[in-house]
Design a protein around this motif. Sequence first.
Motif, PDB file in Angstrom:
ATOM      1  N   ALA A 145      10.643 -15.374  23.071  1.00  0.00           N
ATOM      2  CA  ALA A 145      10.401 -14.694  21.793  1.00  0.00           C
ATOM      3  C   ALA A 145      10.814 -15.726  20.588  1.00  0.00           C
ATOM      4  N   GLN A 146      10.141 -15.784  19.527  1.00  0.00           N
ATOM      5  CA  GLN A 146      10.374 -16.451  18.548  1.00  0.00           C
ATOM      6  C   GLN A 146      10.963 -15.796  17.191  1.00  0.00           C
ATOM      7  N   VAL A 147      12.188 -16.273  16.860  1.00  0.00           N
ATOM      8  CA  VAL A 147      12.850 -15.640  15.720  1.00  0.00           C
ATOM      9  C   VAL A 147      13.020 -16.458  14.567  1.00  0.00           C
ATOM     10  N   PHE A 148      12.636 -16.150  13.351  1.00  0.00           N
ATOM     11  CA  PHE A 148      12.955 -16.700  12.122  1.00  0.00           C
ATOM     12  C   PHE A 148      13.949 -16.120  11.217  1.00  0.00           C
ATOM     13  N   PRO A 149      15.167 -16.470  11.236  1.00  0.00           N
ATOM     14  CA  PRO A 149      16.350 -15.790  10.468  1.00  0.00           C
ATOM     15  C   PRO A 149      16.161 -16.019   9.000  1.00  0.00           C
TER      16      PRO A 149
ATOM     17  N   ALA B 184       2.178  -4.581  19.148  1.00  0.00           N
ATOM     18  CA  ALA B 184       2.305  -3.754  18.074  1.00  0.00           C
ATOM     19  C   ALA B 184       3.217  -4.546  16.844  1.00  0.00           C
ATOM     20  N   PHE B 185       3.225  -4.333  15.628  1.00  0.00           N
ATOM     21  CA  PHE B 185       3.880  -4.799  14.687  1.00  0.00           C
ATOM     22  C   PHE B 185       4.743  -3.893  13.660  1.00  0.00           C
ATOM     23  N   SER B 186       5.989  -4.235  13.397  1.00  0.00           N
ATOM     24  CA  SER B 186       6.771  -3.447  12.310  1.00  0.00           C
ATOM     25  C   SER B 186       7.130  -4.116  11.135  1.00  0.00           C
ATOM     26  N   HIS B 187       7.309  -3.109   9.961  1.00  0.00           N
ATOM     27  CA  HIS B 187       7.886  -3.789   8.741  1.00  0.00           C
ATOM     28  C   HIS B 187       9.116  -2.772   8.505  1.00  0.00           C
ATOM     29  N   ALA B 188      10.193  -3.329   8.138  1.00  0.00           N
ATOM     30  CA  ALA B 188      11.433  -2.544   7.581  1.00  0.00           C
ATOM     31  C   ALA B 188      12.152  -3.493   6.672  1.00  0.00           C
ATOM     32  N   LEU B 189      13.116  -2.560   6.097  1.00  0.00           N
ATOM     33  CA  LEU B 189      14.259  -3.067   5.317  1.00  0.00           C
ATOM     34  C   LEU B 189      15.324  -2.876   5.964  1.00  0.00           C
ATOM     35  N   VAL B 190      16.259  -4.082   6.412  1.00  0.00           N
ATOM     36  CA  VAL B 190      17.219  -3.971   7.141  1.00  0.00           C
ATOM     37  C   VAL B 190      18.545  -4.435   6.620  1.00  0.00           C
ATOM     38  N   ARG B 191      19.647  -3.746   6.342  1.00  0.00           N
ATOM     39  CA  ARG B 191      20.605  -3.894   5.485  1.00  0.00           C
ATOM     40  C   ARG B 191      21.670  -4.107   6.456  1.00  0.00           C
ATOM     41  N   THR B 192      22.405  -5.333   6.603  1.00  0.00           N
ATOM     42  CA  THR B 192      23.494  -5.578   7.733  1.00  0.00           C
ATOM     43  C   THR B 192      24.927  -5.836   6.821  1.00  0.00           C
TER      44      THR B 192
ATOM     45  N   ALA C 141       5.120  -5.207  28.288  1.00  0.00           N
ATOM     46  CA  ALA C 141       5.256  -6.153  29.412  1.00  0.00           C
ATOM     47  C   ALA C 141       5.459  -5.177  30.571  1.00  0.00           C
ATOM     48  N   GLY C 142       4.482  -4.811  31.247  1.00  0.00           N
ATOM     49  CA  GLY C 142       4.812  -3.820  32.385  1.00  0.00           C
ATOM     50  C   GLY C 142       4.987  -2.378  31.739  1.00  0.00           C
ATOM     51  N   ASP C 143       6.084  -1.759  32.033  1.00  0.00           N
ATOM     52  CA  ASP C 143       6.389  -0.527  31.568  1.00  0.00           C
ATOM     53  C   ASP C 143       7.125  -0.473  30.205  1.00  0.00           C
ATOM     54  N   ARG C 144       7.448  -1.718  29.655  1.00  0.00           N
ATOM     55  CA  ARG C 144       8.509  -1.653  28.628  1.00  0.00           C
ATOM     56  C   ARG C 144       8.083  -2.608  27.550  1.00  0.00           C
ATOM     57  N   TRP C 145       8.558  -2.269  26.356  1.00  0.00           N
ATOM     58  CA  TRP C 145       8.146  -3.142  25.108  1.00  0.00           C
ATOM     59  C   TRP C 145       9.287  -3.930  24.752  1.00  0.00           C
ATOM     60  N   GLN C 146       9.058  -5.248  24.370  1.00  0.00           N
ATOM     61  CA  GLN C 146       9.963  -6.307  23.927  1.00  0.00           C
ATOM     62  C   GLN C 146       9.498  -7.064  22.778  1.00  0.00           C
ATOM     63  N   ILE C 147      10.557  -7.563  22.110  1.00  0.00           N
ATOM     64  CA  ILE C 147      10.384  -8.135  20.836  1.00  0.00           C
ATOM     65  C   ILE C 147       9.652  -9.599  21.203  1.00  0.00           C
ATOM     66  N   VAL C 148       8.881  -9.963  20.454  1.00  0.00           N
ATOM     67  CA  VAL C 148       8.182 -11.367  20.751  1.00  0.00           C
ATOM     68  C   VAL C 148       8.290 -12.088  19.590  1.00  0.00           C
ATOM     69  N   HIS C 149       8.322 -11.860  18.539  1.00  0.00           N
ATOM     70  CA  HIS C 149       8.262 -12.527  17.169  1.00  0.00           C
ATOM     71  C   HIS C 149       9.068 -11.706  16.051  1.00  0.00           C
ATOM     72  N   GLN C 150      10.137 -12.365  15.421  1.00  0.00           N
ATOM     73  CA  GLN C 150      10.594 -11.702  14.308  1.00  0.00           C
ATOM     74  C   GLN C 150      11.079 -12.595  13.129  1.00  0.00           C
ATOM     75  N   HIS C 151      10.499 -12.162  12.030  1.00  0.00           N
ATOM     76  CA  HIS C 151      10.712 -13.036  10.796  1.00  0.00           C
ATOM     77  C   HIS C 151      11.327 -12.306   9.678  1.00  0.00           C
ATOM     78  N   SER C 152      12.604 -12.732   9.140  1.00  0.00           N
ATOM     79  CA  SER C 152      13.403 -11.952   8.239  1.00  0.00           C
ATOM     80  C   SER C 152      13.357 -13.012   6.888  1.00  0.00           C
ATOM     81  N   SER C 153      13.407 -12.179   5.777  1.00  0.00           N
ATOM     82  CA  SER C 153      13.483 -12.727   4.260  1.00  0.00           C
ATOM     83  C   SER C 153      14.292 -12.104   3.557  1.00  0.00           C
TER      84      SER C 153
ATOM     85  N   GLY D   8      21.862 -18.230   6.800  1.00  0.00           N
ATOM     86  CA  GLY D   8      20.578 -17.889   7.174  1.00  0.00           C
ATOM     87  C   GLY D   8      20.515 -16.404   7.816  1.00  0.00           C
ATOM     88  N   SER D   9      21.546 -15.492   7.370  1.00  0.00           N
ATOM     89  CA  SER D   9      21.406 -14.142   7.833  1.00  0.00           C
ATOM     90  C   SER D   9      21.745 -13.301   6.797  1.00  0.00           C
ATOM     91  N   TRP D  10      22.994 -13.480   6.129  1.00  0.00           N
ATOM     92  CA  TRP D  10      23.474 -12.339   5.292  1.00  0.00           C
ATOM     93  C   TRP D  10      23.819 -13.279   3.968  1.00  0.00           C
TER      94      TRP D  10
END
Length: 250
Positions: free
Chosen positions: A144-148, A192-200, A223-235, A244-246
Amino acid sequence: MKYMLLVCGGGDDTAAPAQPEPVEPWVEDLSARREVRLHGHRLRPPADAVTVRVRGGEVLRTDGPFAETKEYIAGFDVLECATLEEAVEAAARHPVASFGAMEIRAFWDETDAETEIRRLDAELTEAARERDVERAMACYAHDAQVFPAASGQETSGIDALRKAGERALATIAGPVEREVSDFRLRVDESIAFSHALVRTRAARTDGGTLDTTARVTTGYREAGDRWQIVHQHSSVPAGAGDDGSWEVRS
């Protein structure tokens, strides 16, 4: 329901025209206008095929098709149709149907992808509340590649992501509240791709609070019978915290 449309060229019924009708209008109509065709592609000719068998533990390779037939699969399309009749109507409009054949097969019953991905997002919320890094990591693929938010610096791979999560939790005094809104999801087969507002929100160990809303774009892979996150970008908006987070509010 999803249907596999096998485009079979050749055959004896009718000779293929010297200049068959272009397939692009059919693709455009079913893809862009009607959103029936999910994806598809042409295939190389049978002469370029490789047939593989295993007999007595030995791998037997044969160059060429499985069998010599006058009809051959020239391509495929994946359709999303409400009924078999709708799939038949779409297949009948394909240019190759006038001289070849279109085989329609329904996909085997499968778990609803949207339900599984929404469950995955709910798992992230519970993992944050319980401060459980390993539970959160189970939602991500090993590569997975994550961009905080704010920093935008890439965190690549599950090990780096785990360390980043542990560092973040070390600055937090209690559970993390994660609230998701405006969740929009697009699923296309195994991607699959999702877009959302996430309040932390959370209390910091230094007595301050963490509270921000980020726009999060997430890419998933089946992957097989399950979904996993492979990319995530937050702004987050300009002026948010430098961690870098909150955003930090004392």
